[in-house]
Design a protein around this motif. Structure first.
Motif, PDB file in Angstrom:
ATOM      1  N   ASP A  17       0.860  -1.184   0.000  1.00 48.54           N
ATOM      2  CA  ASP A  17       0.000   0.000   0.000  1.00 48.54           C
ATOM      3  C   ASP A  17       0.894   1.230   0.000  1.00 48.54           C
ATOM      4  O   ASP A  17       1.445   1.618   1.036  1.00 48.54           O
ATOM      5  CB  ASP A  17      -0.913   0.009   1.223  1.00 48.54           C
ATOM      6  CG  ASP A  17      -1.913  -1.127   1.203  1.00 48.54           C
ATOM      7  OD1 ASP A  17      -2.374  -1.481   0.102  1.00 48.54           O
ATOM      8  OD2 ASP A  17      -2.225  -1.665   2.283  1.00 48.54           O
ATOM      9  N   VAL A  18       1.046   1.848  -1.157  1.00 49.88           N
ATOM     10  CA  VAL A  18       1.884   3.040  -1.271  1.00 49.88           C
ATOM     11  C   VAL A  18       1.258   4.202  -0.513  1.00 49.88           C
ATOM     12  O   VAL A  18       1.945   4.955   0.180  1.00 49.88           O
ATOM     13  CB  VAL A  18       2.096   3.411  -2.751  1.00 49.88           C
ATOM     14  CG1 VAL A  18       2.947   4.664  -2.881  1.00 49.88           C
ATOM     15  CG2 VAL A  18       2.743   2.252  -3.496  1.00 49.88           C
ATOM     16  N   THR A  19      -0.044   4.366  -0.673  1.00 52.07           N
ATOM     17  CA  THR A  19      -0.818   5.332   0.098  1.00 52.07           C
ATOM     18  C   THR A  19      -2.092   4.638   0.552  1.00 52.07           C
ATOM     19  O   THR A  19      -2.293   3.448   0.304  1.00 52.07           O
ATOM     20  CB  THR A  19      -1.177   6.580  -0.743  1.00 52.07           C
ATOM     21  OG1 THR A  19      -2.124   6.207  -1.762  1.00 52.07           O
ATOM     22  CG2 THR A  19       0.072   7.167  -1.399  1.00 52.07           C
ATOM     23  N   GLU A  20      -2.995   5.377   1.196  1.00 56.45           N
ATOM     24  CA  GLU A  20      -4.262   4.786   1.621  1.00 56.45           C
ATOM     25  C   GLU A  20      -5.114   4.353   0.443  1.00 56.45           C
ATOM     26  O   GLU A  20      -5.965   3.484   0.572  1.00 56.45           O
ATOM     27  CB  GLU A  20      -5.042   5.788   2.479  1.00 56.45           C
ATOM     28  CG  GLU A  20      -4.416   6.056   3.837  1.00 56.45           C
ATOM     29  CD  GLU A  20      -5.276   6.981   4.680  1.00 56.45           C
ATOM     30  OE1 GLU A  20      -6.303   7.472   4.150  1.00 56.45           O
ATOM     31  OE2 GLU A  20      -4.931   7.205   5.846  1.00 56.45           O
ATOM     32  N   LYS A  21      -4.871   4.947  -0.739  1.00 58.74           N
ATOM     33  CA  LYS A  21      -5.698   4.660  -1.897  1.00 58.74           C
ATOM     34  C   LYS A  21      -4.966   3.925  -3.011  1.00 58.74           C
ATOM     35  O   LYS A  21      -5.606   3.414  -3.938  1.00 58.74           O
ATOM     36  CB  LYS A  21      -6.278   5.960  -2.458  1.00 58.74           C
ATOM     37  CG  LYS A  21      -7.219   6.678  -1.498  1.00 58.74           C
ATOM     38  CD  LYS A  21      -7.822   7.911  -2.142  1.00 58.74           C
ATOM     39  CE  LYS A  21      -8.810   8.597  -1.200  1.00 58.74           C
ATOM     40  NZ  LYS A  21      -9.425   9.789  -1.831  1.00 58.74           N
ATOM     41  N   VAL A  22      -3.642   3.863  -2.961  1.00 55.83           N
ATOM     42  CA  VAL A  22      -2.855   3.275  -4.046  1.00 55.83           C
ATOM     43  C   VAL A  22      -2.133   2.026  -3.568  1.00 55.83           C
ATOM     44  O   VAL A  22      -1.451   2.030  -2.538  1.00 55.83           O
ATOM     45  CB  VAL A  22      -1.833   4.287  -4.605  1.00 55.83           C
ATOM     46  CG1 VAL A  22      -1.000   3.635  -5.703  1.00 55.83           C
ATOM     47  CG2 VAL A  22      -2.541   5.520  -5.141  1.00 55.83           C
ATOM     48  N   ASN A  23      -2.293   0.927  -4.341  1.00 55.57           N
ATOM     49  CA  ASN A  23      -1.625  -0.338  -4.050  1.00 55.57           C
ATOM     50  C   ASN A  23      -0.904  -0.808  -5.308  1.00 55.57           C
ATOM     51  O   ASN A  23      -1.464  -0.762  -6.405  1.00 55.57           O
ATOM     52  CB  ASN A  23      -2.653  -1.390  -3.604  1.00 55.57           C
ATOM     53  CG  ASN A  23      -2.037  -2.750  -3.342  1.00 55.57           C
ATOM     54  OD1 ASN A  23      -1.827  -3.540  -4.255  1.00 55.57           O
ATOM     55  ND2 ASN A  23      -1.770  -3.027  -2.076  1.00 55.57           N
ATOM     56  N   VAL A  24       0.336  -1.256  -5.159  1.00 51.31           N
ATOM     57  CA  VAL A  24       1.101  -1.768  -6.301  1.00 51.31           C
ATOM     58  C   VAL A  24       1.559  -3.181  -5.983  1.00 51.31           C
ATOM     59  O   VAL A  24       1.741  -3.563  -4.814  1.00 51.31           O
ATOM     60  CB  VAL A  24       2.318  -0.877  -6.625  1.00 51.31           C
ATOM     61  CG1 VAL A  24       1.860   0.512  -7.059  1.00 51.31           C
ATOM     62  CG2 VAL A  24       3.263  -0.789  -5.430  1.00 51.31           C
TER      63      VAL A  24
END
Length: 381
Positions: free
Chosen positions: A315-322
């Motif tokens: 989870d790079v941010t609360e909304k972005v996952n890579v």
């Protein structure tokens, strides 16, 4: 705005039906709950590899659309009426090529019409045309195909256990991806019996199915969830067997896997093997009895084959996952297939998300491989 949209949709459907007095109509609208999904998917594959999951037309770019709307209306304290409408290609997504039929329209299908009785504590009985929810089928999917049938499904929960019994006298199995191999035409009766029990962080399930004159099948699954230090571990295992009535071949597939999560990081691994006589233990490839954890490499019913899936995400941010994903099918009789791809997922809100994938599919001793890309957008309401 959302409430107004729901009310407008229900009102339009009500007006299209038989006339009713103002008070009953108002009460009917008040007791209706609307839910569903709107999904769009763009696929672009260079290949048409045998054994790889095609996702509609794998030899060219496709735009895929599917809208599903569920209407749930409370008839009285004990009975609920349920319907499901699909805009797509019957119970599947509509796939339109970028060069042919590029501006074609899609069909509207009434896929479910049923009633659910809940007048006895712990008991739920659904009768009518409905999604067939079993370990061998996918009953509802935002983009893929769905298996439906007319019949009755009963579930009874007592303590930590739930018992399931179902009977359907007609289905849409004739449209399933395995219809040619199983030789189904949709008129066969199917019986399903099962039980699910949970205790001490462990869930155990066992199901049996009999498709008239086609097969007898059973599956046993085990899943658990534990916290070890700061790591959440979720191991699972399943064994599935399917015996065709008109064949001496026994199909079987066993699998084990593990999910692990530590903070913003998560990892997954699964391994499975099919029987040396056959591995077709499913009606839908995306069902619980099969292995379909990533993209295009899926357990395809081949005999004596090993499957491996591994991936890691963050989870790079609360909304972005890579994440990075790898899958492999090792055939004892045939060319091995493997895929590797990266994925970026953006969850803008709880009900709206999208992901982008790009990777490579490789088939040993063949030119049937190449790059693959996908964009998927989905709204849930």
């Amino acid at each position: 705005m959302k409430k107004f949209a729901k009310m407008s949709l229900v009102a339009a459907l009500a007006v299209a039906g038989t006339a009713a007095s103002a008070q009953p109509l108002a009460e009917a609208i008040k007791n209706v709950d609307v839910s569903g999904t709107v999904a769009y998917r763009y696929n672009d594959y260079e290949d048409q590899a045998k054994g790889a999951k095609a996702d509609a037309n794998s030899s060219s770019a496709t735009n895929n659309y599917k809208i599903a709307v569920n209407l749930k209306s409370k008839v009285n304290d004990d009975i609920t009426a349920n319907t499901r409408f699909i805009i797509g290609s019957k119970t599947d997504a509509a796939s339109l090529g970028t060069s042919t039929d590029s501006d074609a329209n899609v069909d509207l299908t009434l896929s479910e019409v049923n009633f659910t009785y809940t007048g006895v504590q712990g008991l739920s009985v659904t009768f009518g045309k409905q999604g067939i929810a079993t370990p061998w089928t996918v009953s509802r999917d935002a983009m893929g195909d769905e298996q439906t049938g007319t019949g009755i499904l009963a579930q009874y929960s007592v303590g930590p256990a739930t018992f399931v019994g179902a009977y359907f006298n007609q289905t849409n199995f004739s449209q399933a991806e395995t219809s040619g191999l199983l030789n189904t035409d949709g008129s066969e009766n199917i019986y399903v019996l099962g039980a699910v029990a949970s205790f001490a962080g462990i869930t155990l399930d066992a199901f049996y199915a009999d498709l008239q004159d086609i097969f007898d099948a059973y599956t046993i699954g085990l899943a658990a969830s534990y916290d070890v230090a700061s790591v959440k571990l979720s191991p699972f295992a399943r064994y599935s067997s399917l015996d065709l009535d008109e064949s001496s071949k026994d199909n079987a597939l066993w699998q084990v896997g593990l999910n692990a999560q530590l903070g913003i990081f998560s990892a997954f691994a699964a391994y499975g093997e099919s029987d040396d006589e056959g591995g077709n233990v499913y009606i839908d490839s995306g069902s619980q009895t099969n292995m379909d954890y990533h993209w295009r490499v899926t357990a395809d019913g081949s005999a004596d084959t090993e499957y491996l899936y591994v991936h890691a995400t963050a989870d790079v941010t609360e909304k972005v996952n890579v994440g990075l994903f790898y899958s492999q099918a090792d055939y004892k009789k045939g060319n091995d297939i493997n895929e590797v791809y990266v994925q970026a997922k953006y969850q803008m809100s709880k009900n709206f998300g999208t992901y982008v994938r790009f990777g490579d599919l490789d088939v040993d001793n063949s030119n049937e491989d190449g790059t693959m890309g996908r964009v998927h957008v989905q709204y849930s309401f």
